[in-house]
Design a protein around this motif. Sequence first.
Motif, PDB file in Angstrom:
ATOM      1  N   LEU A 120       0.793  -1.223   0.000  1.00 33.42           N
ATOM      2  CA  LEU A 120       0.000   0.000   0.000  1.00 33.42           C
ATOM      3  C   LEU A 120       0.830   1.281   0.000  1.00 33.42           C
ATOM      4  O   LEU A 120       0.270   2.369  -0.078  1.00 33.42           O
ATOM      5  CB  LEU A 120      -0.948   0.010   1.210  1.00 33.42           C
ATOM      6  N   ILE A 121       2.142   1.176   0.089  1.00 33.60           N
ATOM      7  CA  ILE A 121       2.985   2.369   0.101  1.00 33.60           C
ATOM      8  C   ILE A 121       3.484   2.644  -1.309  1.00 33.60           C
ATOM      9  O   ILE A 121       4.022   1.767  -1.979  1.00 33.60           O
ATOM     10  CB  ILE A 121       4.157   2.213   1.084  1.00 33.60           C
ATOM     11  N   ASP A 122       3.307   3.888  -1.753  1.00 30.16           N
ATOM     12  CA  ASP A 122       3.676   4.278  -3.112  1.00 30.16           C
ATOM     13  C   ASP A 122       5.095   4.831  -3.213  1.00 30.16           C
ATOM     14  O   ASP A 122       5.754   4.665  -4.240  1.00 30.16           O
ATOM     15  CB  ASP A 122       2.705   5.342  -3.635  1.00 30.16           C
ATOM     16  N   GLN A 123       5.541   5.512  -2.169  1.00 33.75           N
ATOM     17  CA  GLN A 123       6.837   6.186  -2.226  1.00 33.75           C
ATOM     18  C   GLN A 123       7.536   6.095  -0.877  1.00 33.75           C
ATOM     19  O   GLN A 123       6.923   6.329   0.166  1.00 33.75           O
ATOM     20  CB  GLN A 123       6.644   7.659  -2.599  1.00 33.75           C
ATOM     21  N   LEU A 124       8.807   5.735  -0.912  1.00 35.22           N
ATOM     22  CA  LEU A 124       9.637   5.708   0.285  1.00 35.22           C
ATOM     23  C   LEU A 124      10.720   6.768   0.170  1.00 35.22           C
ATOM     24  O   LEU A 124      11.454   6.795  -0.817  1.00 35.22           O
ATOM     25  CB  LEU A 124      10.325   4.350   0.447  1.00 35.22           C
ATOM     26  N   THR A 125      10.803   7.638   1.151  1.00 32.64           N
ATOM     27  CA  THR A 125      11.981   8.495   1.278  1.00 32.64           C
ATOM     28  C   THR A 125      12.697   8.048   2.545  1.00 32.64           C
ATOM     29  O   THR A 125      12.133   8.083   3.634  1.00 32.64           O
ATOM     30  CB  THR A 125      11.615   9.975   1.355  1.00 32.64           C
ATOM     31  N   VAL A 126      13.924   7.592   2.369  1.00 35.21           N
ATOM     32  CA  VAL A 126      14.710   7.033   3.475  1.00 35.21           C
ATOM     33  C   VAL A 126      15.930   7.924   3.683  1.00 35.21           C
ATOM     34  O   VAL A 126      16.731   8.126   2.762  1.00 35.21           O
ATOM     35  CB  VAL A 126      15.143   5.590   3.169  1.00 35.21           C
ATOM     36  N   VAL A 157      22.508  10.153   3.745  1.00 35.59           N
ATOM     37  CA  VAL A 157      22.097   9.846   2.377  1.00 35.59           C
ATOM     38  C   VAL A 157      20.576   9.850   2.313  1.00 35.59           C
ATOM     39  O   VAL A 157      19.910   9.110   3.055  1.00 35.59           O
ATOM     40  CB  VAL A 157      22.638   8.478   1.927  1.00 35.59           C
ATOM     41  N   VAL A 158      20.018  10.678   1.453  1.00 28.66           N
ATOM     42  CA  VAL A 158      18.565  10.807   1.323  1.00 28.66           C
ATOM     43  C   VAL A 158      18.166  10.247  -0.040  1.00 28.66           C
ATOM     44  O   VAL A 158      18.550  10.780  -1.080  1.00 28.66           O
ATOM     45  CB  VAL A 158      18.122  12.282   1.450  1.00 28.66           C
ATOM     46  N   ARG A 173       7.636   2.648  -6.321  1.00 27.57           N
ATOM     47  CA  ARG A 173       7.413   1.228  -6.599  1.00 27.57           C
ATOM     48  C   ARG A 173       7.713   0.910  -8.052  1.00 27.57           C
ATOM     49  O   ARG A 173       7.400   1.684  -8.956  1.00 27.57           O
ATOM     50  CB  ARG A 173       5.967   0.849  -6.275  1.00 27.57           C
ATOM     51  N   ALA A 174       8.318  -0.261  -8.269  1.00 30.96           N
ATOM     52  CA  ALA A 174       8.747  -0.617  -9.630  1.00 30.96           C
ATOM     53  C   ALA A 174       8.461  -2.077  -9.951  1.00 30.96           C
ATOM     54  O   ALA A 174       9.239  -2.735 -10.637  1.00 30.96           O
ATOM     55  CB  ALA A 174      10.230  -0.316  -9.793  1.00 30.96           C
ATOM     56  N   LEU A 215      15.036   4.251  -7.600  1.00 30.65           N
ATOM     57  CA  LEU A 215      15.546   5.482  -7.007  1.00 30.65           C
ATOM     58  C   LEU A 215      15.276   6.638  -7.974  1.00 30.65           C
ATOM     59  O   LEU A 215      15.786   6.652  -9.092  1.00 30.65           O
ATOM     60  CB  LEU A 215      17.045   5.354  -6.740  1.00 30.65           C
ATOM     61  N   VAL A 216      14.474   7.606  -7.540  1.00 32.44           N
ATOM     62  CA  VAL A 216      14.140   8.734  -8.398  1.00 32.44           C
ATOM     63  C   VAL A 216      14.861  10.008  -7.989  1.00 32.44           C
ATOM     64  O   VAL A 216      14.930  10.970  -8.767  1.00 32.44           O
ATOM     65  CB  VAL A 216      12.617   8.987  -8.436  1.00 32.44           C
ATOM     66  N   GLU A 217      15.404  10.014  -6.786  1.00 36.57           N
ATOM     67  CA  GLU A 217      16.173  11.172  -6.336  1.00 36.57           C
ATOM     68  C   GLU A 217      17.100  10.740  -5.214  1.00 36.57           C
ATOM     69  O   GLU A 217      16.694   9.995  -4.318  1.00 36.57           O
ATOM     70  CB  GLU A 217      15.240  12.287  -5.853  1.00 36.57           C
ATOM     71  N   GLY A 218      18.343  11.179  -5.256  1.00 40.18           N
ATOM     72  CA  GLY A 218      19.285  10.842  -4.216  1.00 40.18           C
ATOM     73  C   GLY A 218      20.268  11.972  -3.975  1.00 40.18           C
ATOM     74  O   GLY A 218      20.802  12.547  -4.930  1.00 40.18           O
TER      75      GLY A 218
END
Length: 219
Positions: A142-148, A184-185, A190-191, A173-176
């Motif tokens: 159910l989670i669409d996006q993770l920012t870690v 590290v951000v 989801r892929a 990874l769409v942004e780092g």
Amino acid sequence: MRKIRTATFVSLDGVMQAPGGPTEDPRGGFRHGGWVFPFFDEALGGLMDRAMGDDYDLLLGRCTYEIFSAFWPHQDDEIGRKFNAVNKYVAAGPDTPLDWAHSHRLEGDLAEAVRALKATEGRDLLIQGSGEVIHTLLANDLIDQLTVLTFPIVLGHGKRLFDDGSRPHAWTLVEGQTTPAGVVVGTYLRAGEVKTGSFADDEPSAVELARRERWADKA
């Protein structure tokens, strides 16, 4: 339909417990509360603001709700004003009072309640903390996006972002970015399913075939 996204502080070994201070969550004998503080600088603050975004409601577990509701209503800063104004959807039973303004209890099965909420029109649902909520939602895809936000420390024990119930899933990874302090951000979308391959020889040796047979008995 709303999207569900996270913005989560973790150590290198995946611990997310009590990032804010020693008294935040000492359960289980956790002794390292406040491990984010030494790394928090202007660069990280800007990346955290970006990860959270401007338009969201909060989705919280009981423990994080209790921590937040004891702190943020008494803060008169940008984040405090935002958190106090938005809706808070809370996974908590009837014994937990929801006295913080704009708080709403999620009834019944958590995954089903969140799935129904996600299907409504409205702002994205941002999860802060709330490890058990994240575990349940990952298990139910159910989670669409993770920012870690990964900090360069190892904590050894504590509540972790991922558990054995997390559904196998590929993420892109769409942004780092990395802060001067070494945080590290990474933001992931989801892929699809996990893809696999093999570096094994097309014609494995007799020793390799024997190894596979031995290990198959232990699977």
